[in-house]
Design an enzyme around this catalytic site. Structure first.
Site, PDB file in Angstrom:
ATOM      1  N   LYS A 154      22.015  19.435  32.876  1.00  0.00           N
ATOM      2  CA  LYS A 154      22.329  19.910  34.228  1.00  0.00           C
ATOM      3  C   LYS A 154      22.082  18.834  35.302  1.00  0.00           C
ATOM      4  CE  LYS A 154      21.364  24.803  33.176  1.00  0.00           C
ATOM      5  NZ  LYS A 154      20.652  26.036  33.633  1.00  0.00           N
ATOM      6  N   TYR A 200      29.812  30.602  34.242  1.00  0.00           N
ATOM      7  CA  TYR A 200      28.676  31.532  34.343  1.00  0.00           C
ATOM      8  C   TYR A 200      29.121  32.932  34.784  1.00  0.00           C
ATOM      9  CZ  TYR A 200      24.816  28.189  33.603  1.00  0.00           C
ATOM     10  OH  TYR A 200      23.905  27.304  33.060  1.00  0.00           O
ATOM     11  N   ASN A 205      16.627  23.773  35.743  1.00  0.00           N
ATOM     12  CA  ASN A 205      15.881  23.736  34.484  1.00  0.00           C
ATOM     13  C   ASN A 205      16.514  22.842  33.421  1.00  0.00           C
ATOM     14  OD1 ASN A 205      17.989  25.391  33.846  1.00  0.00           O
ATOM     15  ND2 ASN A 205      16.762  27.137  33.183  1.00  0.00           N
ATOM     16  N   HIS A 207      21.307  23.716  29.556  1.00  0.00           N
ATOM     17  CA  HIS A 207      21.854  25.023  29.144  1.00  0.00           C
ATOM     18  C   HIS A 207      22.125  24.961  27.649  1.00  0.00           C
ATOM     19  CE1 HIS A 207      24.561  28.463  28.690  1.00  0.00           C
ATOM     20  NE2 HIS A 207      25.298  27.655  27.956  1.00  0.00           N
ATOM     21  N   GLU A 267      32.109  28.940  24.698  1.00  0.00           N
ATOM     22  CA  GLU A 267      31.677  27.876  25.605  1.00  0.00           C
ATOM     23  C   GLU A 267      32.151  26.504  25.117  1.00  0.00           C
ATOM     24  OE1 GLU A 267      27.445  28.395  26.109  1.00  0.00           O
ATOM     25  OE2 GLU A 267      27.711  30.279  27.201  1.00  0.00           O
TER      26      GLU A 267
HETATM   27  P1  GTP Z   1      20.842  29.149  29.883  1.00  0.00           P
HETATM   28  O1  GTP Z   1      20.704  28.456  28.584  1.00  0.00           O
HETATM   29  O2  GTP Z   1      21.039  28.198  31.033  1.00  0.00           O
HETATM   30  O3  GTP Z   1      21.828  30.285  29.868  1.00  0.00           O
HETATM   31  O4  GTP Z   1      19.410  29.757  30.189  1.00  0.00           O
HETATM   32  P2  GTP Z   1      18.799  31.089  29.690  1.00  0.00           P
HETATM   33  O5  GTP Z   1      19.676  31.771  28.698  1.00  0.00           O
HETATM   34  O6  GTP Z   1      17.426  30.724  29.295  1.00  0.00           O
HETATM   35  O7  GTP Z   1      18.752  31.922  31.038  1.00  0.00           O
HETATM   36  P3  GTP Z   1      19.759  33.041  31.606  1.00  0.00           P
HETATM   37  O8  GTP Z   1      20.992  33.110  30.764  1.00  0.00           O
HETATM   38  O9  GTP Z   1      18.976  34.267  31.856  1.00  0.00           O
HETATM   39  O10 GTP Z   1      20.107  32.416  33.025  1.00  0.00           O
HETATM   40  C1  GTP Z   1      21.114  31.414  33.104  1.00  0.00           C
HETATM   41  C2  GTP Z   1      20.697  30.368  34.093  1.00  0.00           C
HETATM   42  O11 GTP Z   1      20.624  30.941  35.377  1.00  0.00           O
HETATM   43  C3  GTP Z   1      19.307  29.761  33.852  1.00  0.00           C
HETATM   44  O12 GTP Z   1      19.283  28.698  32.959  1.00  0.00           O
HETATM   45  C4  GTP Z   1      18.953  29.282  35.244  1.00  0.00           C
HETATM   46  O13 GTP Z   1      19.542  28.006  35.480  1.00  0.00           O
HETATM   47  C5  GTP Z   1      19.623  30.296  36.132  1.00  0.00           C
HETATM   48  N1  GTP Z   1      18.651  31.267  36.600  1.00  0.00           N
HETATM   49  C6  GTP Z   1      18.067  32.277  35.913  1.00  0.00           C
HETATM   50  N2  GTP Z   1      17.203  32.949  36.686  1.00  0.00           N
HETATM   51  C7  GTP Z   1      17.247  32.344  37.904  1.00  0.00           C
HETATM   52  C8  GTP Z   1      16.591  32.564  39.151  1.00  0.00           C
HETATM   53  O14 GTP Z   1      15.772  33.459  39.310  1.00  0.00           O
HETATM   54  N3  GTP Z   1      16.930  31.712  40.195  1.00  0.00           N
HETATM   55  C9  GTP Z   1      17.850  30.714  40.039  1.00  0.00           C
HETATM   56  N4  GTP Z   1      18.145  29.912  41.086  1.00  0.00           N
HETATM   57  N5  GTP Z   1      18.477  30.477  38.885  1.00  0.00           N
HETATM   58  C10 GTP Z   1      18.178  31.278  37.847  1.00  0.00           C
HETATM   59 MG    MG Z   2      21.779  32.197  29.005  1.00  0.00          MG
END
Ligand code: GTP
Ligand code: MG
Length: 138
Positions: free
Chosen positions: A9, A49, A112, A115, A126
């Protein structure tokens, strides 16, 4: 063997961490079988997303993903989807296990660093979103 879609990212490309993150993947036995650096538009980030469209952080997430180049890649290996998520660590770096990418490099739950696809069906979707079959070199 299995394939998964990974994205390095903007927070990580901005800090020149592509090589350090790729080393984590390779040390875990994941093979990088396709890779390119691109800059997403906000619309493309929103398409990628789309599953999070109703979440309160969607606008922030898509702005962030379009804010600088990303490196999209296909990782291959036995159990690649689960292995990649293990190497990534928990979504929130505060909860990520020591030694994981997010524990070492992520700045916040939003920024973070990586992905990774979460299941075989989303991995296939994807990968097809970013790569043609010709670009996958196992
Ligand atoms: P991915 O591998 O990136 O999909 O991460 P994940 O599966 O661990 O998390 P999830 O699918 O729940 O959320 C997707 C992405 O949304 C996360 O990786 C974060 O970058 C973002 N995200 C999740 N929660 C928050 C939040 O509270 N605030 C913000 N700004 N971004 C968030
Ligand atoms: Mg995810």
């Amino acid at each position: 063997t299995e394939r998964t879609l990974s994205i390095i990212k903007p927070d990580a490309t901005n800090r020149n961490l592509t090589g350090k993150i790729n080393a984590k993947f390779e040390e875990a036995g994941l093979r990088i079988v396709a890779q390119k650096r691109i800059q997403l538009t906000k619309a493309q980030a929103g398409q990628f997303y789309a599953v999070h469209a109703e979440r309160p952080f969607f606008d922030e997430l898509t702005d962030f993903m379009a804010s600088a180049p990303v490196v999209v890649q296909v990782l291959e290996g036995e159990g690649a989807i689960a292995k990649n998520r293990e190497v990534m660590g928990a979504t929130n770096p505060a909860d990520a296990a020591p030694g994981t990418i997010r524990a070492e490099f992520a700045e916040s739950v939003g920024e973070n660093s990586v992905h990774g696809s979460d299941a075989p069906d989303t991995a296939a979707e994807e990968i097809a979103f970013f790569f043609s079959g010709l670009e996958l070199v196992g």
